[in-house]
Design a protein around this motif. Sequence first.
Motif, mmCIF file in Angstrom:
data_model
loop_
_atom_site.group_PDB
_atom_site.id
_atom_site.type_symbol
_atom_site.label_atom_id
_atom_site.label_comp_id
_atom_site.label_asym_id
_atom_site.label_seq_id
_atom_site.Cartn_x
_atom_site.Cartn_y
_atom_site.Cartn_z
ATOM 1 N N VAL A 92 0.841 -1.206 0.000
ATOM 2 C CA VAL A 92 0.000 0.000 0.000
ATOM 3 C C VAL A 92 0.870 1.248 0.000
ATOM 4 O O VAL A 92 0.641 2.194 -0.770
ATOM 5 N N ALA A 93 1.881 1.265 0.867
ATOM 6 C CA ALA A 93 2.743 2.440 0.968
ATOM 7 C C ALA A 93 3.484 2.693 -0.343
ATOM 8 O O ALA A 93 3.602 3.845 -0.786
ATOM 9 N N ARG A 94 3.976 1.624 -0.959
ATOM 10 C CA ARG A 94 4.693 1.809 -2.231
ATOM 11 C C ARG A 94 3.761 2.324 -3.321
ATOM 12 O O ARG A 94 4.126 3.221 -4.095
ATOM 13 N N LYS A 95 2.558 1.760 -3.387
ATOM 14 C CA LYS A 95 1.596 2.192 -4.402
ATOM 15 C C LYS A 95 1.232 3.661 -4.228
ATOM 16 O O LYS A 95 1.100 4.409 -5.209
ATOM 17 N N GLU A 96 1.089 4.084 -2.984
ATOM 18 C CA GLU A 96 0.706 5.472 -2.702
ATOM 19 C C GLU A 96 1.912 6.397 -2.565
ATOM 20 O O GLU A 96 1.752 7.576 -2.245
ATOM 21 N N LYS A 97 3.119 5.829 -2.812
ATOM 22 C CA LYS A 97 4.373 6.602 -2.748
ATOM 23 C C LYS A 97 4.546 7.274 -1.384
ATOM 24 O O LYS A 97 4.941 8.440 -1.282
ATOM 25 N N THR A 333 14.785 11.013 9.295
ATOM 26 C CA THR A 333 15.785 10.859 8.231
ATOM 27 C C THR A 333 15.194 10.128 7.034
ATOM 28 O O THR A 333 15.409 10.511 5.879
ATOM 29 N N ALA A 334 14.438 9.062 7.312
ATOM 30 C CA ALA A 334 13.810 8.290 6.231
ATOM 31 C C ALA A 334 12.803 9.131 5.466
ATOM 32 O O ALA A 334 12.749 9.100 4.228
ATOM 33 N N ARG A 339 11.280 12.282 0.593
ATOM 34 C CA ARG A 339 10.858 13.517 -0.078
ATOM 35 C C ARG A 339 11.887 13.961 -1.125
ATOM 36 O O ARG A 339 11.512 14.432 -2.204
ATOM 37 N N GLN A 340 13.151 13.785 -0.802
ATOM 38 C CA GLN A 340 14.192 14.201 -1.728
ATOM 39 C C GLN A 340 14.202 13.338 -2.978
ATOM 40 O O GLN A 340 14.405 13.834 -4.098
#
Length: 345
Positions: A92-97, A333-334, A339-340
């Motif tokens: 889910v997190a990867r799909k929603e970036k 940090t993560a 974001r970067q």
Amino acid sequence: MKSLLFVSDAWHPQVNGVVRTLEYTARELENRGIRVEYLTPNGFTTIPCPTYPEIRLALTTRGRVGQRIKDFDCDHIHIATEGPLGLLAAKVARKEKRSFTTSYHTRFPEYVAARVPLPKTPFYAWFRRFHNSASGCMVATDELETSLRDRKFQNLMRWSRGVDTDIFKPYEGSVLPADLPRPIFMNVGRVSVEKNISAFLDLDLPGSKVVVGDGPQLETLKRDYPDVHFTGSKTGEDLARHYASADAFVFPSRTDTFGLVLLEALACGVPVAAYPVMGPVDVIGDSGAGILSDDLREAALAALDIPRDVCRATALNQSWAVCTEQFLQNAATADAAHRQNGSVV
């Protein structure tokens, strides 16, 4: 960070290092005004985990997990386990970036190898893909970080462990039967094959051996070692009083990534005897609070000479407040790296 979601396939009524770590960290986070939510097997249809039935594996879908994550509406997601909920939450997190972190608590390939003759390499490849998809993977010790880095794990971050020194402390008197001969050598933890408890029980030691805990190997060990005193599972102050009743704590595991029980024993003023492997090497080090040797009998006997105040002082240097500060810095940090980069690594 104002809110955090912990995702864990290991949860109550089970009590283990993962559950206790999340609970103590959550308490510290809430003391800082951070809202903490949990995505656990509670509320899902579950089945028992093979060879570890205390863990209930959730039967669900990515859509349902995604909706739960949306409903919680937290600033950061931390995935503590590689089970169904952890895998689905990561998808889910990867799909929603979205940025998320993981933690490597359990040397699962070694646990499997302790039960069945399967190679560890395929398991590590799968675990590596999972953890490397996060913006950061938190590990507890130098030894574990080195081991995982050698296996091409990336974005590793240090997140140590602490101990509640208000509960785990020296107590007067003993909660064990008065007729148990001294010295008392104790082991605390899940009674299962990967903990290598028989290596402790096979030792030729004076006095008595005590095992505190429950698990799938308990009845077998009771049958095979009738002279050992098995107490069953203990919690809270009762557990702490059991620790404090021992003269030495013997830790025969070769597979733990840390071993919270080591810190708990030390906080109760009990010296440790263990193999010089990951976990004991990092917790005991050169503190003088334990003896590490490939000859576990030699270590157990030598540990009896260690002053209890040395053990207590070593544990006092390990607080959950410090560990939680590490966690927060890692998460920040993560998130900044995410974001970067514009997406998770």
